[in-house]
Write an enzyme that holds these catalytic residues in place. Structure first.
Site, mmCIF file in Angstrom:
data_model
loop_
_atom_site.group_PDB
_atom_site.id
_atom_site.type_symbol
_atom_site.label_atom_id
_atom_site.label_comp_id
_atom_site.label_asym_id
_atom_site.label_seq_id
_atom_site.Cartn_x
_atom_site.Cartn_y
_atom_site.Cartn_z
ATOM 1 N N LEU A 229 0.817 -1.230 0.000
ATOM 2 C CA LEU A 229 0.000 0.000 0.000
ATOM 3 C C LEU A 229 0.842 1.269 0.000
ATOM 4 O O LEU A 229 0.303 2.362 -0.158
ATOM 5 C CB LEU A 229 -0.950 -0.009 1.201
ATOM 6 C CG LEU A 229 -2.042 -1.086 1.138
ATOM 7 C CD1 LEU A 229 -2.663 -1.284 2.505
ATOM 8 C CD2 LEU A 229 -3.107 -0.716 0.115
ATOM 9 N N SER B 173 -5.604 2.373 18.564
ATOM 10 C CA SER B 173 -5.009 1.660 19.686
ATOM 11 C C SER B 173 -5.201 2.440 20.985
ATOM 12 O O SER B 173 -5.264 3.682 20.979
ATOM 13 C CB SER B 173 -3.518 1.507 19.395
ATOM 14 O OG SER B 173 -2.836 1.112 20.552
ATOM 15 N N THR C 188 -2.977 2.965 22.855
ATOM 16 C CA THR C 188 -1.741 3.756 23.064
ATOM 17 C C THR C 188 -2.032 5.249 22.929
ATOM 18 O O THR C 188 -1.278 6.060 23.457
ATOM 19 C CB THR C 188 -0.625 3.400 22.057
ATOM 20 O OG1 THR C 188 -1.142 3.561 20.744
ATOM 21 C CG2 THR C 188 -0.091 2.015 22.237
ATOM 22 N N TYR D 95 5.250 4.918 16.602
ATOM 23 C CA TYR D 95 4.095 4.050 16.322
ATOM 24 C C TYR D 95 2.810 4.667 16.885
ATOM 25 O O TYR D 95 1.810 4.824 16.184
ATOM 26 C CB TYR D 95 4.300 2.650 16.912
ATOM 27 C CG TYR D 95 3.024 1.828 16.901
ATOM 28 C CD1 TYR D 95 2.514 1.327 15.710
ATOM 29 C CD2 TYR D 95 2.296 1.601 18.076
ATOM 30 C CE1 TYR D 95 1.328 0.603 15.694
ATOM 31 C CE2 TYR D 95 1.113 0.883 18.073
ATOM 32 C CZ TYR D 95 0.633 0.382 16.876
ATOM 33 O OH TYR D 95 -0.556 -0.316 16.857
ATOM 34 N N LYS E 161 -0.858 6.375 15.060
ATOM 35 C CA LYS E 161 -2.276 6.108 15.340
ATOM 36 C C LYS E 161 -3.014 7.421 15.625
ATOM 37 O O LYS E 161 -4.135 7.631 15.167
ATOM 38 C CB LYS E 161 -2.412 5.131 16.511
ATOM 39 C CG LYS E 161 -1.913 3.723 16.187
ATOM 40 C CD LYS E 161 -2.689 3.089 15.042
ATOM 41 C CE LYS E 161 -2.086 1.787 14.558
ATOM 42 N NZ LYS E 161 -2.637 1.278 13.312
ATOM 43 N N TYR F 13 -8.180 -0.497 20.024
ATOM 44 C CA TYR F 13 -8.018 -1.812 20.640
ATOM 45 C C TYR F 13 -7.182 -1.705 21.900
ATOM 46 O O TYR F 13 -6.203 -0.969 21.924
ATOM 47 C CB TYR F 13 -7.263 -2.786 19.728
ATOM 48 C CG TYR F 13 -7.671 -2.846 18.287
ATOM 49 C CD1 TYR F 13 -8.970 -2.560 17.867
ATOM 50 C CD2 TYR F 13 -6.745 -3.232 17.324
ATOM 51 C CE1 TYR F 13 -9.314 -2.644 16.530
ATOM 52 C CE2 TYR F 13 -7.089 -3.313 15.985
ATOM 53 C CZ TYR F 13 -8.369 -3.017 15.597
ATOM 54 O OH TYR F 13 -8.690 -3.099 14.270
ATOM 55 N N ASN G 282 -5.469 -4.895 24.392
ATOM 56 C CA ASN G 282 -4.373 -5.826 24.064
ATOM 57 C C ASN G 282 -4.903 -7.160 23.525
ATOM 58 O O ASN G 282 -5.258 -8.046 24.313
ATOM 59 C CB ASN G 282 -3.504 -6.052 25.304
ATOM 60 C CG ASN G 282 -2.804 -4.777 25.708
ATOM 61 O OD1 ASN G 282 -3.440 -3.813 26.174
ATOM 62 N ND2 ASN G 282 -1.520 -4.710 25.508
HETATM 63 P P1 NAD Z 1 -0.142 -7.825 11.886
HETATM 64 O O1 NAD Z 1 1.259 -7.373 11.640
HETATM 65 O O2 NAD Z 1 -0.349 -9.249 12.271
HETATM 66 O O3 NAD Z 1 -1.058 -7.507 10.614
HETATM 67 C C1 NAD Z 1 -0.820 -6.424 9.763
HETATM 68 C C2 NAD Z 1 -0.833 -6.953 8.337
HETATM 69 O O4 NAD Z 1 -0.651 -5.827 7.454
HETATM 70 C C3 NAD Z 1 0.287 -7.960 8.057
HETATM 71 O O5 NAD Z 1 -0.261 -9.105 7.426
HETATM 72 C C4 NAD Z 1 1.216 -7.198 7.094
HETATM 73 O O6 NAD Z 1 1.848 -8.079 6.178
HETATM 74 C C5 NAD Z 1 0.268 -6.210 6.432
HETATM 75 N N1 NAD Z 1 0.917 -4.965 5.958
HETATM 76 C C6 NAD Z 1 1.742 -4.159 6.660
HETATM 77 N N2 NAD Z 1 2.133 -3.133 5.888
HETATM 78 C C7 NAD Z 1 1.538 -3.289 4.681
HETATM 79 C C8 NAD Z 1 1.559 -2.561 3.445
HETATM 80 N N3 NAD Z 1 2.315 -1.475 3.296
HETATM 81 N N4 NAD Z 1 0.816 -3.007 2.420
HETATM 82 C C9 NAD Z 1 0.055 -4.112 2.553
HETATM 83 N N5 NAD Z 1 0.007 -4.856 3.673
HETATM 84 C C10 NAD Z 1 0.747 -4.444 4.723
HETATM 85 O O7 NAD Z 1 -0.746 -6.851 12.995
HETATM 86 P P2 NAD Z 1 -2.084 -7.000 13.846
HETATM 87 O O8 NAD Z 1 -1.702 -7.319 15.235
HETATM 88 O O9 NAD Z 1 -3.062 -7.863 13.154
HETATM 89 O O10 NAD Z 1 -2.564 -5.476 13.846
HETATM 90 C C11 NAD Z 1 -3.499 -4.992 12.893
HETATM 91 C C12 NAD Z 1 -3.737 -3.526 13.124
HETATM 92 O O11 NAD Z 1 -4.171 -3.317 14.473
HETATM 93 C C13 NAD Z 1 -2.505 -2.644 12.949
HETATM 94 O O12 NAD Z 1 -2.900 -1.427 12.366
HETATM 95 C C14 NAD Z 1 -2.038 -2.420 14.375
HETATM 96 O O13 NAD Z 1 -1.313 -1.221 14.507
HETATM 97 C C15 NAD Z 1 -3.370 -2.350 15.102
HETATM 98 N N6 NAD Z 1 -3.262 -2.685 16.531
HETATM 99 C C16 NAD Z 1 -2.707 -3.874 16.907
HETATM 100 C C17 NAD Z 1 -2.591 -4.189 18.257
HETATM 101 C C18 NAD Z 1 -1.928 -5.478 18.690
HETATM 102 O O14 NAD Z 1 -1.500 -5.562 19.850
HETATM 103 N N7 NAD Z 1 -1.836 -6.511 17.857
HETATM 104 C C19 NAD Z 1 -3.075 -3.282 19.225
HETATM 105 C C20 NAD Z 1 -3.669 -2.085 18.809
HETATM 106 C C21 NAD Z 1 -3.756 -1.797 17.449
#
Ligand code: NAD
Length: 338
Positions: free
Chosen positions: A59, A125, A127, A150, A154, A177, A179
């Site tokens: 993206l 998040s 955060t 990071y 957000k 979200y 955790n």
């Molecule tokens: P994750 O890394 O497992 O999933 C993110 C996906 O996005 C991955 O499959 C990655 O390959 C893809 N990706 C990243 N950059 C990309 C790009 N430029 N183009 C296309 N695809 C791309 O993370 P997650 O834990 O599933 O988190 C999902 C979302 O939730 C994120 O935005 C994260 O910041 C947010 N979030 C996560 C948490 C947590 O603790 N897991 C907490 C709060 C918010």
């Protein structure tokens, strides 16, 4: 309805794709596999019997984003998970985070802005609240200065979406979200952290497997009942279900504002030692751990007030901390045996 899920092969995205398909929606996934694998598609198929359409697109490439929306001019519903999410890495390499988390968001919004109607859900998040002064945290708790690039992506992401929604036909829901932990009960999909896990529960389960020697508990002198930090751990399937409800709210035009915000947590805080106790109970084994000094940037306590999600979305979590930790442990055992 057709729904684009960016980052749909990642941890939260894959569980959400399953819940969307189970609810009868057609899903198109964009993912660049930077933190996931194409095998996740097989896991989704094993659970739902439907192979979602998948495009390997980065993206950050504006031309590819423009081309995607030209080829899929009917897509107007988007859940945007794709982002980089490691706090420490974002401190070491801020531009990587600003490019991946902000540039990608802008390219997608530029395409949506051209449409006569579109619905956008953003992965935000807890955060954004930093160390809030009062607990539990409501959606009106003041945002604090971000503690990492990071966290800043957000906050900035939320602001960009809010500004664009004001002057366009985009309606948005920002989901903050707490955790997320655990795995799908079928054990076909779960969390697959690359390298050393950044989050507590995958670190615990890997330590339980003997992959990590011991867990370091950063500080036991915080002003909490047992001295360790408190977080709100939510089962990833509970979290995924909230996305279906939020997207259907937008599709059915039930939203009360152009941009709505919801906390997604359990409403219960668990300390690091509580999580260790849960792990020891569900696994039947002692976890090797050592108390060390506090780590810079850790807030003492965060847990959600979930009233708004309950009353407005009609959503609440179902799994307890023990059930969530048990599912994370079952997934770890499965991944290591595979
Ligand atoms: P994750 O890394 O497992 O999933 C993110 C996906 O996005 C991955 O499959 C990655 O390959 C893809 N990706 C990243 N950059 C990309 C790009 N430029 N183009 C296309 N695809 C791309 O993370 P997650 O834990 O599933 O988190 C999902 C979302 O939730 C994120 O935005 C994260 O910041 C947010 N979030 C996560 C948490 C947590 O603790 N897991 C907490 C709060 C918010």
């Amino acid at each position: 309805m057709k729904i684009l899920v960016t980052g749909g092969l990642g941890f939260i995205g894959s569980h959400t794709v399953v819940e969307l398909q189970n609810a009868g929606h057609e899903v198109v996934i964009i993912d660049n596999l930077s933190n996931s694998s194409e095998d996740v598609l097989n896991g989704i198929f094993a659970i739902t019997g439907i192979l979602p359409s998948f495009e390997n697109i980065d993206l950050r490439d504006k031309n590819l984003v423009v081309d995607f929306f030209k080829r899929h001019s009917d897509i107007q519903n988007i859940i945007h998970f794709a982002a980089s999410k490691a706090v420490g890495e974002s401190v070491a390499n801020p531009l990587l985070y600003y490019e991946n988390n902000i540039a990608s968001l802008i390219y997608i919004l530029q395409e949506l802005e051209k449409k006569t109607a579109s619905n956008f859900i953003f992965s935000s998040s807890c955060t954004v609240y930093g160390q809030a002064e009062t607990m539990p945290i409501t959606e009106n708790t003041p945002i604090q200065p971000a503690l990492s690039p990071y966290g800043n992506t957000k906050q900035i992401g939320e602001e960009i979406i809010t500004d664009v929604a004001k002057i366009s036909s985009i309606s948005a829901i920002l989901l903050r979200y707490f955790n997320p932990i655990g795995a799908h009960p079928s054990m076909n999909i779960g969390e697959l952290p690359s390298g050393v896990p950044q989050n507590l529960v995958p670190f615990i389960t890997q330590t339980g497997m003997g992959i990590r020697k011991e867990l370091l508990v950063y500080g036991d002198d915080y002003p909490t009942p047992d001295g360790t930090c408190i977080r709100d751990y939510i089962h990833v399937v509970d979290l995924a279900k909230a996305h279906v409800i939020a997207m259907e709210r937008l599709i059915n035009k039930k939203n009360l504002d152009k941009v709505e915000i919801f906390n997604l947590g359990t409403g219960k805080g668990s300390s690091v030692l509580d999580v260790i106790t849960s792990f020891e109970k569900v696994s039947g084994q002692k976890l090797p751990y050592k108390i060390v000094d506090r780590r810079e940037g850790d807030v003492t306590t965060t847990y959600a007030n979930t009233d708004k999600a309950k009353t407005v979305l009609g959503w609440q979590t179902e799994s307890s901390i023990e059930e969530s930790v048990a599912s994370a442990w079952k997934w770890e055992l499965k991944v290591r045996k595979a």
